[in-house]
Scaffold this active site. Sequence first.
Site, mmCIF file in Angstrom:
data_model
loop_
_atom_site.group_PDB
_atom_site.id
_atom_site.type_symbol
_atom_site.label_atom_id
_atom_site.label_comp_id
_atom_site.label_asym_id
_atom_site.label_seq_id
_atom_site.Cartn_x
_atom_site.Cartn_y
_atom_site.Cartn_z
ATOM 1 N N GLY A 40 0.823 -1.207 0.000
ATOM 2 C CA GLY A 40 0.000 0.000 0.000
ATOM 3 C C GLY A 40 0.855 1.253 0.000
ATOM 4 O O GLY A 40 1.773 1.416 -0.792
ATOM 5 N N GLY A 41 0.543 2.156 0.925
ATOM 6 C CA GLY A 41 1.226 3.444 0.981
ATOM 7 C C GLY A 41 2.723 3.325 1.169
ATOM 8 O O GLY A 41 3.471 4.225 0.787
ATOM 9 N N GLY A 53 23.184 6.822 -33.570
ATOM 10 C CA GLY A 53 22.626 7.719 -32.565
ATOM 11 C C GLY A 53 23.216 7.451 -31.190
ATOM 12 O O GLY A 53 23.302 8.358 -30.348
ATOM 13 N N ALA A 54 23.637 6.212 -30.971
ATOM 14 C CA ALA A 54 24.190 5.878 -29.663
ATOM 15 C C ALA A 54 25.493 6.643 -29.410
ATOM 16 O O ALA A 54 25.837 6.932 -28.265
ATOM 17 C CB ALA A 54 24.409 4.373 -29.562
HETATM 18 C C1 HXC Z 1 -3.176 -2.128 11.343
HETATM 19 C C2 HXC Z 1 -1.894 -3.974 10.936
HETATM 20 C C3 HXC Z 1 -1.805 -3.642 9.566
HETATM 21 C C4 HXC Z 1 -2.472 -2.454 9.149
HETATM 22 C C5 HXC Z 1 -0.699 -5.439 9.879
HETATM 23 N N1 HXC Z 1 -1.195 -5.097 11.081
HETATM 24 N N2 HXC Z 1 -1.068 -4.576 8.954
HETATM 25 N N3 HXC Z 1 -2.579 -3.219 11.813
HETATM 26 N N4 HXC Z 1 -3.148 -1.735 10.068
HETATM 27 N N5 HXC Z 1 -2.412 -2.048 7.872
HETATM 28 C C6 HXC Z 1 -1.001 -5.799 12.350
HETATM 29 C C7 HXC Z 1 -1.746 -7.111 12.432
HETATM 30 O O1 HXC Z 1 -3.044 -6.888 12.911
HETATM 31 C C8 HXC Z 1 -0.901 -7.891 13.423
HETATM 32 O O2 HXC Z 1 -1.187 -7.439 14.733
HETATM 33 C C9 HXC Z 1 0.504 -7.420 13.101
HETATM 34 O O3 HXC Z 1 0.354 -6.167 12.432
HETATM 35 C C10 HXC Z 1 1.242 -8.376 12.198
HETATM 36 O O4 HXC Z 1 0.413 -8.651 11.070
HETATM 37 P P1 HXC Z 1 0.174 -10.146 10.549
HETATM 38 O O5 HXC Z 1 -0.899 -10.072 9.531
HETATM 39 O O6 HXC Z 1 -0.022 -11.053 11.714
HETATM 40 O O7 HXC Z 1 1.591 -10.453 9.927
HETATM 41 P P2 HXC Z 1 1.937 -11.212 8.581
HETATM 42 O O8 HXC Z 1 1.184 -12.499 8.514
HETATM 43 O O9 HXC Z 1 3.425 -11.260 8.533
HETATM 44 O O10 HXC Z 1 1.418 -10.277 7.401
HETATM 45 C C11 HXC Z 1 1.975 -9.024 7.215
HETATM 46 C C12 HXC Z 1 1.160 -8.259 6.163
HETATM 47 C C13 HXC Z 1 -0.345 -8.302 6.542
HETATM 48 C C14 HXC Z 1 1.373 -8.894 4.791
HETATM 49 C C15 HXC Z 1 1.703 -6.828 6.098
HETATM 50 O O11 HXC Z 1 -0.478 -7.885 7.901
HETATM 51 C C16 HXC Z 1 -1.184 -7.430 5.690
HETATM 52 O O12 HXC Z 1 -1.522 -7.801 4.563
HETATM 53 N N6 HXC Z 1 -1.553 -6.259 6.224
HETATM 54 C C17 HXC Z 1 -2.408 -5.351 5.506
HETATM 55 C C18 HXC Z 1 -1.711 -4.723 4.332
HETATM 56 C C19 HXC Z 1 -2.548 -3.693 3.689
HETATM 57 O O13 HXC Z 1 -3.421 -4.018 2.867
HETATM 58 N N7 HXC Z 1 -2.447 -2.460 4.179
HETATM 59 C C20 HXC Z 1 -3.261 -1.321 3.782
HETATM 60 C C21 HXC Z 1 -2.772 -0.872 2.404
HETATM 61 S S1 HXC Z 1 -3.689 0.470 1.822
HETATM 62 P P3 HXC Z 1 -0.960 -8.361 15.997
HETATM 63 O O14 HXC Z 1 -1.546 -7.572 17.105
HETATM 64 O O15 HXC Z 1 -1.646 -9.639 15.717
HETATM 65 O O16 HXC Z 1 0.527 -8.526 16.140
HETATM 66 C C22 HXC Z 1 -2.672 1.765 2.031
HETATM 67 C C23 HXC Z 1 -3.259 3.021 1.507
HETATM 68 C C24 HXC Z 1 -2.229 4.110 1.345
HETATM 69 O O17 HXC Z 1 -1.622 1.653 2.542
HETATM 70 C C25 HXC Z 1 -2.202 4.531 -0.065
HETATM 71 C C26 HXC Z 1 -1.332 5.749 -0.257
HETATM 72 C C27 HXC Z 1 -0.997 5.934 -1.731
#
Ligand code: HXC
Length: 510
Positions: free
Chosen positions: A169-170, A404-405
């Site tokens: 994401g971001g 050209g290169a």
């Molecule tokens: C809040 C989050 C989080 C998020 C992870 N966590 N991502 N909390 N917001 N975006 C937390 C989980 O709840 C978990 O908490 C801990 O972090 C570890 O995550 P896991 O999922 O257990 O770890 P893992 O299996 O290694 O997976 C990691 C991951 C996955 C691939 C990053 O967490 C994931 O897909 N997260 C979401 C990614 C995403 O879609 N983000 C938003 C993108 S949109 P606990 O308490 O259990 O430890 C965006 C918009 C901005 O960013 C755009 C700007 C241009």
Amino acid sequence: MKDVLDKLDTRRANARLGGGMRRIEAQHARGKLTARERIELLLDKGSFEEFDMFVEHRSTEFGADKTKIPGDGVVTGWGTVNGRTVFVFAKDFTVFGGSLSETHAQKINKIQDMAVKARAPIIGLYDAGGARIQEGVAALAGYSYVFRRNVLASGVIPQISVIMGPCAGGDVYSPALTDFIFMVKDTSYMFVTGPDVVKTVTNEVVTAEELGGASVHATRSSIADGAYDNDVETLLQMRRLIDFLPSNNTDGVPEWPSFDDIERIEPSLDTLVPENPNKPYDIKELILKVIDEGDFFEISETFARNIVTGFGRIAGRTVGFVANQPMVLAGVLDGDASRKAARFVRFCDAFNIPIVTFVDVPGFLPGTAQEYGGLIKHGAKLLFAYSQCTVPLVTVITRKAYGGAFDVMASKEIGADINYAWPTAQIAVMGAKGAVEIIFRADIGDADKIAARTREYESRFLSPFIAAERGYIDDVIMPHSTRKRLARALGMLRDKHVEIPAKKHDNLPL
Ligand code: HXC
């Protein structure tokens, strides 16, 4: 008084634990270091000054107010690398997966602003899950504040992003706005949308590694400028890179003591170019033999390997090298090679790093794949990049400089200061076969005539002397003296100053 001191100690110790021992162990079990361990390795021992260790988020949605962790998922501050100041932020995956909240973004913004004020590089270590989901638009806005600062700092201070875990994401766009991205093999990946979303939207089944691992971004997409085996190796390489880079766009390149004689003669270079013009040789051998102590930091080593880009030093001062690589696709310029070199040239020019260009190029790669892929625009990027340079440009043609290169690869006519050729150089519109078949088309059925015409063309055009006779190159030099000649040229050009016409900004062919 003692109580107050103890309280501070306790709060600090608590903050240093981030998301707690269980999550730290999970991080280690995945072969990753924690944010603080990474900073320790990146910076000189004991030099890290941390900011905002006690910052907590202010979100109340979805029970977020029940979990507040000091630091809020990012460790920020400054320290030194071999004595030179750098600013750093490291995402802490043990705290909400390193996700970005409003306060987390403010911590990064503070570091970004200070780095620009102090005119020192900034390094971001990424291991994060994108926008903090519980914070909604506050997180999205937080990213925008980071992005805008990335753009304002571009060309003012070097910005480096190191991807050391998930990056979604971001968290992919801020790195994409910085000067360099490096990744850790096997434990890091970056993509705009992950495998699950890809499956839902396109039905494509793909793993995280296949979608955005180091193997993809350092070789195919060109998003990453390099990939290393593990956290430790990556961070040590970042220290090496910092040693090559100026701190900002006005200070000039750092100067390190060198024990390598600038007058050093390298006799082996006299036989580097093979007798047979179609036989390849490794241009990196030339780079390694002319730079101080053979210390070369290659950028984008595994992408578009038909051109080599990277930093070395001559007389202790950083030089950017751009060199066609005859070992890969005969060193031809294609779209990827042009983009790769253009970006590198623009970085060097922005930060006042002189550029040495080694030319052995048979031309641009012909064909529909290239033309449909926008070769004209990509080639123009490189032409544009060199033409707008105000840094010292020294060019050495080792063998082919066709078509050209020839113009594009830092020719004198587009702004290079000193242009040398080795005696083996061939400067022409094209190679003998193509040329003879066009200008002596009527003789094509007569093998003897064609052979004679080819010999005539080769002896007249496939040499550096027509260009030397007309001043298009400044001298034909002995290959063994290349280091000495480069050192002298760069020394003479040290205070080069040219003005470019005032404008708001240019319009690079994107
Ligand atoms: C809040 C989050 C989080 C998020 C992870 N966590 N991502 N909390 N917001 N975006 C937390 C989980 O709840 C978990 O908490 C801990 O972090 C570890 O995550 P896991 O999922 O257990 O770890 P893992 O299996 O290694 O997976 C990691 C991951 C996955 C691939 C990053 O967490 C994931 O897909 N997260 C979401 C990614 C995403 O879609 N983000 C938003 C993108 S949109 P606990 O308490 O259990 O430890 C965006 C918009 C901005 O960013 C755009 C700007 C241009």
